[in-house]
Scaffold this motif. Structure first.
Motif, PDB file in Angstrom:
ATOM      1  N   PHE A 268      34.959  43.029  35.880  1.00  0.00           N
ATOM      2  CA  PHE A 268      34.556  42.451  34.603  1.00  0.00           C
ATOM      3  C   PHE A 268      34.753  40.943  34.675  1.00  0.00           C
ATOM      4  CE2 PHE A 268      39.040  43.268  34.257  1.00  0.00           C
ATOM      5  CZ  PHE A 268      39.561  42.257  33.466  1.00  0.00           C
ATOM      6  N   ILE A 269      34.105  40.226  33.780  1.00  0.00           N
ATOM      7  CA  ILE A 269      34.189  38.769  33.759  1.00  0.00           C
ATOM      8  C   ILE A 269      35.017  38.330  32.548  1.00  0.00           C
ATOM      9  CG2 ILE A 269      32.881  36.602  33.618  1.00  0.00           C
ATOM     10  CD1 ILE A 269      32.416  38.207  36.230  1.00  0.00           C
ATOM     11  N   HIS A 270      36.085  37.618  32.829  1.00  0.00           N
ATOM     12  CA  HIS A 270      36.909  36.964  31.808  1.00  0.00           C
ATOM     13  C   HIS A 270      37.633  35.830  32.521  1.00  0.00           C
ATOM     14  CE1 HIS A 270      39.226  36.412  28.177  1.00  0.00           C
ATOM     15  NE2 HIS A 270      40.316  36.340  28.918  1.00  0.00           N
ATOM     16  N   HIS A 271      37.221  34.614  32.270  1.00  0.00           N
ATOM     17  CA  HIS A 271      37.736  33.456  33.016  1.00  0.00           C
ATOM     18  C   HIS A 271      37.558  33.690  34.516  1.00  0.00           C
ATOM     19  CE1 HIS A 271      39.385  31.785  29.342  1.00  0.00           C
ATOM     20  NE2 HIS A 271      40.037  32.906  29.137  1.00  0.00           N
ATOM     21  N   GLY A 272      36.409  34.189  34.895  1.00  0.00           N
ATOM     22  CA  GLY A 272      36.115  34.511  36.288  1.00  0.00           C
ATOM     23  C   GLY A 272      36.060  36.012  36.486  1.00  0.00           C
ATOM     24  N   CYS A 273      35.805  36.403  37.721  1.00  0.00           N
ATOM     25  CA  CYS A 273      35.688  37.816  38.065  1.00  0.00           C
ATOM     26  C   CYS A 273      37.068  38.462  38.194  1.00  0.00           C
ATOM     27  CB  CYS A 273      34.930  37.953  39.378  1.00  0.00           C
ATOM     28  SG  CYS A 273      34.738  39.665  39.942  1.00  0.00           S
ATOM     29  N   ASN A 274      37.224  39.622  37.589  1.00  0.00           N
ATOM     30  CA  ASN A 274      38.462  40.398  37.653  1.00  0.00           C
ATOM     31  C   ASN A 274      38.125  41.841  38.012  1.00  0.00           C
ATOM     32  OD1 ASN A 274      40.598  38.477  36.392  1.00  0.00           O
ATOM     33  ND2 ASN A 274      38.792  38.302  35.111  1.00  0.00           N
ATOM     34  N   LEU A 275      39.065  42.484  38.645  1.00  0.00           N
ATOM     35  CA  LEU A 275      38.892  43.868  39.085  1.00  0.00           C
ATOM     36  C   LEU A 275      39.899  44.747  38.372  1.00  0.00           C
ATOM     37  CD1 LEU A 275      37.483  45.763  41.156  1.00  0.00           C
ATOM     38  CD2 LEU A 275      39.291  45.147  42.762  1.00  0.00           C
ATOM     39  N   ASP A 276      39.420  45.741  37.647  1.00  0.00           N
ATOM     40  CA  ASP A 276      40.313  46.719  37.030  1.00  0.00           C
ATOM     41  C   ASP A 276      40.764  47.694  38.112  1.00  0.00           C
ATOM     42  OD1 ASP A 276      40.636  46.178  34.256  1.00  0.00           O
ATOM     43  OD2 ASP A 276      38.628  46.963  33.833  1.00  0.00           O
TER      44      ASP A 276
END
Length: 179
Positions: free
Chosen positions: A166-174
């Motif tokens: 997901f994208i929040h202040h850049g790409c993040n991985l759950d």
């Protein structure tokens, strides 16, 4: 409270209390800029930490203390039950248990202590707390930044499973760890 030896040092792992806020602030502010950039569940000032933990009874944390230096060297924040702002994203993951059965988890280890097993001990203690609260999974709080390959490999090695990005202040991985 748990006493362990890591890298030939006596370490105390215990629950965080509001009286620890100033010491936790010192710990967080002492992290390298690179480590600070990767850890942001709350502000770093003592009053921000106190306000954060006073706002929600589902929040808690563990701290690891080097008993020789009498300083915090590791920290793992958690929240029983997923955050409201994550629910829409979590419902798209078919493998993830119900949000009420997930404990959000945000660990941090002092730069000098990374790679020595402290993070693993904090994870083990958090798992024990989650199981005692009848949680079915640990979910990385805010995910892990997609470009943080070292952390992603660490989580994979410790049994975490990728759910999606997901994208929040850049790409993040759950990622989550079934319990």
């Amino acid at each position: 409270m748990l006493r362990v030896t890591i890298a030939e040092q006596n370490i105390l792992i215990r629950r965080f209390s509001l009286e620890d806020a100033a010491h936790l602030s010192d710990y967080l502010l002492g992290l390298s800029a690179a480590t600070q950039q990767r850890f942001a569940p709350h502000g770093y000032a003592a009053n921000a930490i106190q306000a954060f933990y006073q706002q929600d009874p589902r929040l808690g944390a563990l701290i690891a203390i080097d008993t020789k230096q009498e300083a915090i060297i590791g920290y793992a924040a958690f929240r029983q039950e997923a955050f409201q702002h994550d629910l829409q994203r979590y419902t798209t993951y078919t493998d993830l248990p119900a949000a009420t059965q997930c404990m959000n988890y945000a660990p941090s280890v002092a730069d000098a202590w990374q790679g020595k097993g402290l993070g693993k001990r904090l994870l083990q203690e958090t798992i024990a707390l989650a199981k005692s609260a009848n949680m079915q999974a640990l979910v990385l709080w805010g995910g892990v930044q997609c470009d943080n390959e070292q952390a992603i490999q660490y989580y994979r090695k410790n049994g975490f499973i990728e759910l999606g990005s997901f994208i929040h202040h850049g790409c993040n991985l759950d990622m989550y760890l079934p319990l």
